[in-house]
Write a protein that holds these residues in place. Structure first.
Motif, PDB file in Angstrom:
ATOM      1  N   GLU A  90      -5.860  17.624  -1.169  1.00 44.47           N
ATOM      2  CA  GLU A  90      -6.763  16.473  -1.272  1.00 44.47           C
ATOM      3  C   GLU A  90      -7.996  16.655  -0.392  1.00 44.47           C
ATOM      4  O   GLU A  90      -9.081  16.191  -0.725  1.00 44.47           O
ATOM      5  CB  GLU A  90      -6.031  15.184  -0.897  1.00 44.47           C
ATOM      6  CG  GLU A  90      -5.066  14.735  -1.965  1.00 44.47           C
ATOM      7  CD  GLU A  90      -5.132  13.231  -2.181  1.00 44.47           C
ATOM      8  OE1 GLU A  90      -6.236  12.667  -2.088  1.00 44.47           O
ATOM      9  OE2 GLU A  90      -4.082  12.632  -2.452  1.00 44.47           O
ATOM     10  N   THR A 120     -12.215   9.585  -0.551  1.00 42.82           N
ATOM     11  CA  THR A 120     -12.220   8.418  -1.438  1.00 42.82           C
ATOM     12  C   THR A 120     -11.106   7.452  -1.051  1.00 42.82           C
ATOM     13  O   THR A 120     -11.256   6.238  -1.102  1.00 42.82           O
ATOM     14  CB  THR A 120     -12.016   8.871  -2.898  1.00 42.82           C
ATOM     15  OG1 THR A 120     -12.784  10.045  -3.113  1.00 42.82           O
ATOM     16  CG2 THR A 120     -12.476   7.807  -3.863  1.00 42.82           C
ATOM     17  N   LEU A 121      -9.979   8.031  -0.649  1.00 39.48           N
ATOM     18  CA  LEU A 121      -8.840   7.219  -0.221  1.00 39.48           C
ATOM     19  C   LEU A 121      -9.133   6.554   1.125  1.00 39.48           C
ATOM     20  O   LEU A 121      -8.768   5.406   1.369  1.00 39.48           O
ATOM     21  CB  LEU A 121      -7.641   8.151  -0.091  1.00 39.48           C
ATOM     22  CG  LEU A 121      -6.259   7.610  -0.355  1.00 39.48           C
ATOM     23  CD1 LEU A 121      -6.211   6.962  -1.722  1.00 39.48           C
ATOM     24  CD2 LEU A 121      -5.251   8.735  -0.257  1.00 39.48           C
ATOM     25  N   ALA A 173       3.293   9.883  -9.732  1.00 40.96           N
ATOM     26  CA  ALA A 173       2.665  10.017 -11.042  1.00 40.96           C
ATOM     27  C   ALA A 173       1.953  11.361 -11.146  1.00 40.96           C
ATOM     28  O   ALA A 173       2.050  12.061 -12.154  1.00 40.96           O
ATOM     29  CB  ALA A 173       1.669   8.881 -11.259  1.00 40.96           C
ATOM     30  N   ARG A 174       1.256  11.719 -10.061  1.00 38.61           N
ATOM     31  CA  ARG A 174       0.553  13.000 -10.037  1.00 38.61           C
ATOM     32  C   ARG A 174       1.516  14.135 -10.346  1.00 38.61           C
ATOM     33  O   ARG A 174       1.203  15.084 -11.055  1.00 38.61           O
ATOM     34  CB  ARG A 174      -0.066  13.209  -8.645  1.00 38.61           C
ATOM     35  CG  ARG A 174      -0.626  14.582  -8.380  1.00 38.61           C
ATOM     36  CD  ARG A 174      -1.902  14.776  -9.170  1.00 38.61           C
ATOM     37  NE  ARG A 174      -2.364  16.145  -9.143  1.00 38.61           N
ATOM     38  CZ  ARG A 174      -1.975  17.052 -10.016  1.00 38.61           C
ATOM     39  NH1 ARG A 174      -1.122  16.736 -10.968  1.00 38.61           N
ATOM     40  NH2 ARG A 174      -2.455  18.274  -9.965  1.00 38.61           N
ATOM     41  N   ARG A 181     -10.261  19.232  -2.257  1.00 41.41           N
ATOM     42  CA  ARG A 181     -10.943  18.710  -3.441  1.00 41.41           C
ATOM     43  C   ARG A 181     -11.800  17.494  -3.127  1.00 41.41           C
ATOM     44  O   ARG A 181     -12.448  16.943  -4.010  1.00 41.41           O
ATOM     45  CB  ARG A 181      -9.910  18.346  -4.500  1.00 41.41           C
ATOM     46  CG  ARG A 181      -9.186  19.553  -5.059  1.00 41.41           C
ATOM     47  CD  ARG A 181      -8.322  19.149  -6.232  1.00 41.41           C
ATOM     48  NE  ARG A 181      -7.257  18.252  -5.824  1.00 41.41           N
ATOM     49  CZ  ARG A 181      -6.067  18.659  -5.403  1.00 41.41           C
ATOM     50  NH1 ARG A 181      -5.802  19.941  -5.350  1.00 41.41           N
ATOM     51  NH2 ARG A 181      -5.146  17.804  -5.037  1.00 41.41           N
ATOM     52  N   GLY A 182     -11.791  17.031  -1.853  1.00 41.96           N
ATOM     53  CA  GLY A 182     -12.654  15.916  -1.455  1.00 41.96           C
ATOM     54  C   GLY A 182     -12.154  14.565  -1.913  1.00 41.96           C
ATOM     55  O   GLY A 182     -12.895  13.583  -1.890  1.00 41.96           O
ATOM     56  N   THR A 183     -10.894  14.479  -2.350  1.00 42.93           N
ATOM     57  CA  THR A 183     -10.385  13.191  -2.823  1.00 42.93           C
ATOM     58  C   THR A 183      -9.820  12.354  -1.684  1.00 42.93           C
ATOM     59  O   THR A 183      -9.648  11.150  -1.834  1.00 42.93           O
ATOM     60  CB  THR A 183      -9.286  13.393  -3.880  1.00 42.93           C
ATOM     61  OG1 THR A 183      -8.289  14.262  -3.354  1.00 42.93           O
ATOM     62  CG2 THR A 183      -9.851  14.008  -5.127  1.00 42.93           C
ATOM     63  N   THR A 195       2.003   1.710  -3.432  1.00 45.73           N
ATOM     64  CA  THR A 195       0.942   2.167  -4.338  1.00 45.73           C
ATOM     65  C   THR A 195       0.686   3.662  -4.161  1.00 45.73           C
ATOM     66  O   THR A 195       0.573   4.408  -5.141  1.00 45.73           O
ATOM     67  CB  THR A 195      -0.363   1.393  -4.049  1.00 45.73           C
ATOM     68  OG1 THR A 195      -0.082   0.003  -4.096  1.00 45.73           O
ATOM     69  CG2 THR A 195      -1.426   1.741  -5.051  1.00 45.73           C
ATOM     70  N   ILE A 196       0.591   4.096  -2.909  1.00 49.41           N
ATOM     71  CA  ILE A 196       0.337   5.514  -2.636  1.00 49.41           C
ATOM     72  C   ILE A 196       1.501   6.359  -3.172  1.00 49.41           C
ATOM     73  O   ILE A 196       1.301   7.392  -3.812  1.00 49.41           O
ATOM     74  CB  ILE A 196       0.200   5.752  -1.115  1.00 49.41           C
ATOM     75  CG1 ILE A 196      -0.993   4.972  -0.558  1.00 49.41           C
ATOM     76  CG2 ILE A 196       0.097   7.236  -0.801  1.00 49.41           C
ATOM     77  CD1 ILE A 196      -2.305   5.641  -0.718  1.00 49.41           C
ATOM     78  N   LYS A 243       3.573   5.645  -5.562  1.00 46.43           N
ATOM     79  CA  LYS A 243       3.562   5.667  -7.023  1.00 46.43           C
ATOM     80  C   LYS A 243       2.549   6.689  -7.528  1.00 46.43           C
ATOM     81  O   LYS A 243       2.811   7.442  -8.464  1.00 46.43           O
ATOM     82  CB  LYS A 243       3.184   4.275  -7.539  1.00 46.43           C
ATOM     83  CG  LYS A 243       4.224   3.677  -8.430  1.00 46.43           C
ATOM     84  CD  LYS A 243       3.894   2.260  -8.880  1.00 46.43           C
ATOM     85  CE  LYS A 243       2.450   1.872  -8.942  1.00 46.43           C
ATOM     86  NZ  LYS A 243       2.217   0.433  -9.105  1.00 46.43           N
ATOM     87  N   LYS A 244       1.388   6.719  -6.870  1.00 44.36           N
ATOM     88  CA  LYS A 244       0.358   7.650  -7.323  1.00 44.36           C
ATOM     89  C   LYS A 244       0.809   9.090  -7.135  1.00 44.36           C
ATOM     90  O   LYS A 244       0.634   9.929  -8.015  1.00 44.36           O
ATOM     91  CB  LYS A 244      -0.948   7.424  -6.561  1.00 44.36           C
ATOM     92  CG  LYS A 244      -2.075   8.234  -7.125  1.00 44.36           C
ATOM     93  CD  LYS A 244      -3.003   8.867  -6.115  1.00 44.36           C
ATOM     94  CE  LYS A 244      -2.388   9.820  -5.177  1.00 44.36           C
ATOM     95  NZ  LYS A 244      -3.295  10.522  -4.310  1.00 44.36           N
ATOM     96  N   THR A 301       0.827  -1.207   0.000  1.00 47.98           N
ATOM     97  CA  THR A 301       0.000   0.000   0.000  1.00 47.98           C
ATOM     98  C   THR A 301       0.864   1.260   0.000  1.00 47.98           C
ATOM     99  O   THR A 301       0.595   2.209  -0.737  1.00 47.98           O
ATOM    100  CB  THR A 301      -0.924   0.002   1.235  1.00 47.98           C
ATOM    101  OG1 THR A 301      -1.666  -1.199   1.228  1.00 47.98           O
ATOM    102  CG2 THR A 301      -1.853   1.188   1.197  1.00 47.98           C
ATOM    103  N   ARG A 328       3.722  13.462 -14.100  1.00 49.36           N
ATOM    104  CA  ARG A 328       2.956  13.509 -15.341  1.00 49.36           C
ATOM    105  C   ARG A 328       2.480  14.923 -15.623  1.00 49.36           C
ATOM    106  O   ARG A 328       1.919  15.190 -16.677  1.00 49.36           O
ATOM    107  CB  ARG A 328       1.743  12.583 -15.236  1.00 49.36           C
ATOM    108  CG  ARG A 328       2.139  11.129 -15.302  1.00 49.36           C
ATOM    109  CD  ARG A 328       0.899  10.283 -15.387  1.00 49.36           C
ATOM    110  NE  ARG A 328       1.236   8.871 -15.305  1.00 49.36           N
ATOM    111  CZ  ARG A 328       0.346   7.910 -15.504  1.00 49.36           C
ATOM    112  NH1 ARG A 328      -0.897   8.225 -15.795  1.00 49.36           N
ATOM    113  NH2 ARG A 328       0.690   6.658 -15.420  1.00 49.36           N
ATOM    114  N   ASP A 329       2.679  15.805 -14.657  1.00 50.74           N
ATOM    115  CA  ASP A 329       2.226  17.183 -14.812  1.00 50.74           C
ATOM    116  C   ASP A 329       3.430  18.038 -15.191  1.00 50.74           C
ATOM    117  O   ASP A 329       4.224  18.426 -14.340  1.00 50.74           O
ATOM    118  CB  ASP A 329       1.624  17.660 -13.484  1.00 50.74           C
ATOM    119  CG  ASP A 329       0.870  18.964 -13.659  1.00 50.74           C
ATOM    120  OD1 ASP A 329       1.150  19.680 -14.644  1.00 50.74           O
ATOM    121  OD2 ASP A 329      -0.004  19.254 -12.817  1.00 50.74           O
TER     122      ASP A 329
END
Ligand SMILES: Nc1ncnc2c1ncn2[C@@H]1O[C@H](COP(=O)(O)OP(=O)(O)OP(=O)(O)O)[C@@H](O)[C@H]1O
Ligand SMILES: [Mg+2]
Lengths: 393, 259
Positions: free
Chosen positions: A209, A217-218, A14-15, A212-214, A7-8, A10-11, A4, A18-19
């Motif tokens: 986060e 979700t996590l 990537a965020r 933006r309310g994300t 995974t976090i 990596k995200k 985990t 990739r920007d």
């Protein structure tokens, strides 16, 4: 490594990567801007000193004695002789900055100085030097003249000399010289760069986060909140490190330019790769700690803007600690200083750049920083678990 | 029938800030949003929570999904307690509400992968589910478009797919058709019926009577934080339309509608 966390991480990476705009503004821009700014400053600085060196002072003299005339000639100093009767007129020119300096010698200066006995208790012959403190050139002329007169006075009563001849008297090695400059500047600059690197990413990733309310979700996934905290901190530290490295490289590349005044060949090549390795270790433990601190503060904020303003006091504290590197005689010797967060890294950097590095101090600092970071991760995990903090509106 | 979800005396109150007090025209510092709510939902059924605005539907569902903790009471979802085994509950439940946003920067494909990883779904299963869910909701066409560039309905579909990466046995859905056009709403309600057929348990909350009448097997009417009536849809309706029954119950429990 726990899946985990990975995974976090990596995200988050990537965020960021990739920007393109984010990569440019956080990683490329700081280094580039510092390089351009410092190089520009260095160039402007050295062209100014060059101009000053080429300047010829405008000095007017009345009743110029022969002795002084000879010395001035030897020093290639031009003196314009005027009549003593025009004294007032020339003084006004000094005032108007048309002439840099007006020197009024006593009549028969040479005879009077030769005849004067210090033990007599009488007043010594007095040279009047009129200058204008508002003009840089006048100040320069004044200093030159004072030095000339002091030297001349020294030769009149020559009882002893010092540092005559061409021998090398300054015992500092070239390395130490450079080291002392680096150790007073770089710890502060690096600390500031690292902090701003952390500032650029941590509030965005935590408070952003929330805003933006994300984050919710996590939080409804079975991912452990501690793992989320660690994954984020690891990724953010990596990015902050890159941002700090970019600024540091910009500085190190432009430092020779800005310090060129009088010294050439100033560069970071005097340090060994082992020094850089140690620096990386120090910096890494500092970044982990800073990212964790900023993340915790950001977790309290509802928006990125709010997070940034909450972090401002911390920024001032870190800034102040960085500035301490510029004062004091080298690094602290007592071990307990190396338990103080941020201060310990600054002191270690001072030691490192001035070749006084101590293994014990580095270990103390890194271990204590790691402990503080773990404590911070625990706090952040608690905050992720706290609905009042996570869903405050 | 197997009880998949049991809410037991759930309570939740919020401390109101001065500003909130003014907005809600109350001088009470504590707002009781959910007041001893109990109900059960069985395997393979769709249970509806029906109630007016501010009744406490969302708060109840957030407690069931472990987003917030009950002040007292408990809920057992497929054997796991929201208080004691929150992480297990999260692995069994799919929760959907407009409160849960997706990171706009990423594409549906990336997000599906990301959340699958968080749920530790094996790669092959991931691919099968991705294909199935993307087909059902027609996401494939925009699977590589950033969420930021999607319409509200498309975003809703992506959220739905992402909340189902782990094929949860219980799906909790707050206002499933809010903000959707009739076509998208139909896709969603058809999908809920399909979930039911596949023996999933679905909990939805809504204030739309027709939705309840269309898909729910049983319904709990929630008024002012309390369950006012609970049972099979036909038993609640008692020969009248759901809307008429609702007003009857409402008048009985809360008094005047304009109060
Ligand atoms: N975080 C909070 N802080 C303060 N009060 C809250 C909070 N969350 C909910 N409430 C209050 O609790 C009550 C129930 O809210 P809830 O969102 O559960 O209602 P709802 O039934 O979902 O209504 P709607 O149909 O409008 O969505 C409301 O009065 C609301 O103002
Ligand atoms: Mg609601």
């Amino acid at each position: 490594m726990n899946k985990t966390i990975f995974t976090i991480m990596k995200k988050e990476l990537a965020r960021f990567f990739r920007d393109r705009r984010m990569v440019f503004s956080t990683i490329l821009l700081p280094g580039l801007m510092i390089f351009v700014m410092y190089t520009f400053m260095g160039t402007a600085f050295s062209s100014q000193t060059e101009e000053q060196e080429n300047y010829r002072f405008r000095i007017s003299v009345a009743d110029l004695p022969q002795s002084i005339e000879k010395i001035a000639e030897a020093q290639n100093l031009e003196l314009a002789v005027v009549e003593p009767s025009r004294a007032d007129e020339v003084k006004k020119q000094v005032k108007d900055q048309e002439v840099d300096l007006f020197v009024l010698f006593p009549q028969n200066f040479d005879e009077e100085t030769a005849a004067y006995q210090v033990s007599s208790g009488e007043e010594a012959p007095n040279v009047e030097i009129y200058y204008n403190n508002a003009s840089m050139h006048s100040q320069g002329a004044y200093d030159t003249m004072i030095q000339l007169l002091d030297n001349y006075e020294g030769t009149l009563t020559n009882k002893f000399d010092y540092n005559q001849g061409e021998k090398e008297y300054d015992m500092a090695t070239r390395e130490e010289e450079v080291g002392s400059v680096f150790s007073s500047l770089l710890p502060m600059l690096l600390t500031i760069f690292l902090f701003s690197g952390c500032m650029a990413v941590a509030p965005e990733s935590i408070a952003g986060e929330k805003e933006r309310g994300t984050i919710a979700t996590l939080l409804i996934t079975p991912a452990g909140r501690g793992n989320i905290a660690m994954g984020k901190i690891a990724a953010l530290s990596l990015i902050a490190l890159l941002s700090g490295a970019s600024s540091a490289i910009g500085t190190i590349l432009s430092l020779p330019k800005i310090l060129e005044v009088g010294e050439s060949g100033m560069n970071a090549g005097i340090y060994q790769w082992a020094d850089y390795l140690l620096l990386t270790v120090i910096v890494l433990s500092t970044v982990l700690l800073l990212v964790t601190l900023i993340s915790i503060i950001s977790a309290f904020a509802k928006t990125v803007k709010e997070a940034q303003s909450y972090v401002t006091p911390l920024m001032f504290v870190v800034l102040l600690i960085g500035v301490t590197a510029m004062f004091g005689e080298g690094a602290q010797k007592e071990w307990f200083y190396y338990l103080i967060p941020v201060y310990n890294s600054v002191q270690n950097m001072v030691a490192l750049f001035s070749f006084e590095v101590s293994g014990l101090h580095i270990v103390l600092a890194c271990v204590s920083n790691l402990l503080y970071t773990l404590l911070g991760v625990y706090c952040l995990t608690r905050m992720f678990n706290n609905e009042k903090v996570m869903f405050s509106k | 029938m197997k009880v998949m979800l049991e809410a037991k005396e759930l309570c939740k109150s919020f401390r109101l800030s001065a500003r909130e007090q003014k907005l809600q025209k109350t001088d009470q510092r504590i707002k009781t949003a959910v007041d001893h709510i109990s109900f059960q939902a069985y395997e393979g059924e769709i249970f509806g929570l029906l109630g007016p605005n501010g009744a406490g539907k969302t708060t109840t569902l957030r407690m069931l999904a472990t987003l917030i903790r009950p002040d007292s009471g408990d809920a057992i979802l497929d054997g796991a307690s929201v208080i004691k085994d929150a992480e297990q509950v999260r692995a069994k439940v799919g929760f959907l509400t407009s409160e849960l946003k997706l990171e706009e920067f990423f594409t549906p494909n990336y997000l599906f992968g990301f959340f699958s990883e968080l749920h530790q779904i094996p790669a092959q299963v991931q691919e099968e589910r991705r294909k199935k869910l993307f087909d059902i909701f027609g996401i494939s066409k925009f699977a590589e478009t950033k969420v930021a560039d999607l319409s509200t309905g498309m975003k809703q579909k992506v959220s739905l797919a992402v909340s189902l990466v782990h094929d949860p046995s219980i799906i909790i859905f707050d206002e499933p058709t809010n903000g959707l056009d009739v076509l998208t709403a139909k896709i969603v309600t058809d999908f809920l019926l399909r979930l039911k057929e596949e023996k999933h348990t679905v909990i939805v909350s809504t204030h739309i009577f027709s939705l309840i009448e269309k898909i729910c097997d049983r319904v709990g009417i929630i008024i002012d934080g309390k369950i006012a009536a609970c049972g099979a849809l036909d038993a609640i309706r008692d020969g009248k339309s759901l809307e008429d029954r609702f007003f009857d119950i409402y008048l009985e429990k809360a008094g005047d509608i304009n109060e």
